[in-house]
Write a protein that holds these residues in place. Sequence first.
Motif, PDB file in Angstrom:
ATOM      1  N   THR A 153       6.291   9.996  -0.677  1.00 54.39           N
ATOM      2  CA  THR A 153       5.448   8.710  -0.626  1.00 54.39           C
ATOM      3  C   THR A 153       5.718   7.766   0.439  1.00 54.39           C
ATOM      4  O   THR A 153       6.865   7.648   0.718  1.00 54.39           O
ATOM      5  N   LEU A 154       4.835   7.386   1.087  1.00 57.75           N
ATOM      6  CA  LEU A 154       4.995   6.381   2.293  1.00 57.75           C
ATOM      7  C   LEU A 154       4.787   5.067   1.735  1.00 57.75           C
ATOM      8  O   LEU A 154       3.568   4.871   0.938  1.00 57.75           O
ATOM      9  N   TYR A 155       5.175   4.013   2.093  1.00 58.03           N
ATOM     10  CA  TYR A 155       5.023   2.582   1.656  1.00 58.03           C
ATOM     11  C   TYR A 155       4.723   1.714   2.737  1.00 58.03           C
ATOM     12  O   TYR A 155       5.543   1.767   3.899  1.00 58.03           O
ATOM     13  N   LEU A 156       3.899   0.591   2.476  1.00 54.64           N
ATOM     14  CA  LEU A 156       3.957  -0.549   3.412  1.00 54.64           C
ATOM     15  C   LEU A 156       4.012  -1.589   2.856  1.00 54.64           C
ATOM     16  O   LEU A 156       2.936  -2.057   2.014  1.00 54.64           O
ATOM     17  N   VAL A 189       0.736  -0.995   0.081  1.00 54.95           N
ATOM     18  CA  VAL A 189      -0.048  -0.042  -0.184  1.00 54.95           C
ATOM     19  C   VAL A 189       0.862   1.095   0.057  1.00 54.95           C
ATOM     20  O   VAL A 189       1.921   1.168   0.483  1.00 54.95           O
ATOM     21  N   SER A 190       0.336   2.415  -0.646  1.00 55.26           N
ATOM     22  CA  SER A 190       1.019   3.466  -0.707  1.00 55.26           C
ATOM     23  C   SER A 190       0.333   4.758  -0.073  1.00 55.26           C
ATOM     24  O   SER A 190      -0.746   4.674  -0.243  1.00 55.26           O
ATOM     25  N   CYS A 191       1.144   5.646   0.090  1.00 58.12           N
ATOM     26  CA  CYS A 191       0.519   7.070   0.740  1.00 58.12           C
ATOM     27  C   CYS A 191       0.971   7.953  -0.110  1.00 58.12           C
ATOM     28  O   CYS A 191       2.408   8.596   0.374  1.00 58.12           O
ATOM     29  N   SER A 231       8.597   1.891   4.374  1.00 54.99           N
ATOM     30  CA  SER A 231       9.618   2.539   3.629  1.00 54.99           C
ATOM     31  C   SER A 231       9.162   3.699   3.179  1.00 54.99           C
ATOM     32  O   SER A 231       7.813   4.098   3.152  1.00 54.99           O
ATOM     33  N   ARG A 232      10.043   4.703   2.569  1.00 55.09           N
ATOM     34  CA  ARG A 232       9.428   6.273   2.154  1.00 55.09           C
ATOM     35  C   ARG A 232      10.362   6.635   0.944  1.00 55.09           C
ATOM     36  O   ARG A 232      11.517   6.258   1.083  1.00 55.09           O
ATOM     37  N   ASP A 233       9.893   7.392   0.117  1.00 48.37           N
ATOM     38  CA  ASP A 233      10.645   7.789  -0.815  1.00 48.37           C
ATOM     39  C   ASP A 233      10.244   9.531  -0.812  1.00 48.37           C
ATOM     40  O   ASP A 233       9.264   9.851  -1.182  1.00 48.37           O
TER      41      ASP A 233
END
Length: 124
Positions: free
Chosen positions: A78-81, A20-22, A71-73
């Motif tokens: 963007t934040l990821y799980l 999932v992304s944010c 993680s994040r970029d």
Amino acid sequence: QVQLVESGGGLVQPGGSLRVSCVASGFTFSSYYMSWVRQAPGKGLEWVSGINSRGSRIDYADSVKGRFTISRDNAKNTLYLQMNGLKPEDSALYYCARPRTAPGGSTWNEYDYWGQGTQVTVSS
């Protein structure tokens, strides 16, 4: 204005994986610790994971440790799980959220912003 938009949820079988992304906007994303929280129907909010600005500090709930990776970029805001080895009990609406104080907790009052959520359903 601050905006957090989650995506990537879906239906997956037990043992499966999902990411999932944010996408964040309206604030200096790279300066903030960010968290993932989730809420299943009829259940309370549950803090899942968090990550600091550089990714040098990462925190996980015991229930997901060893299975999930946050993680994040910062260049993409963007934040990821990454969720592996998914279990039916992982089924929930997943939100990214900005905690007032790291790492955040399991009440909405501990966060100042969050998104609309993305649904993750783990079922055979």
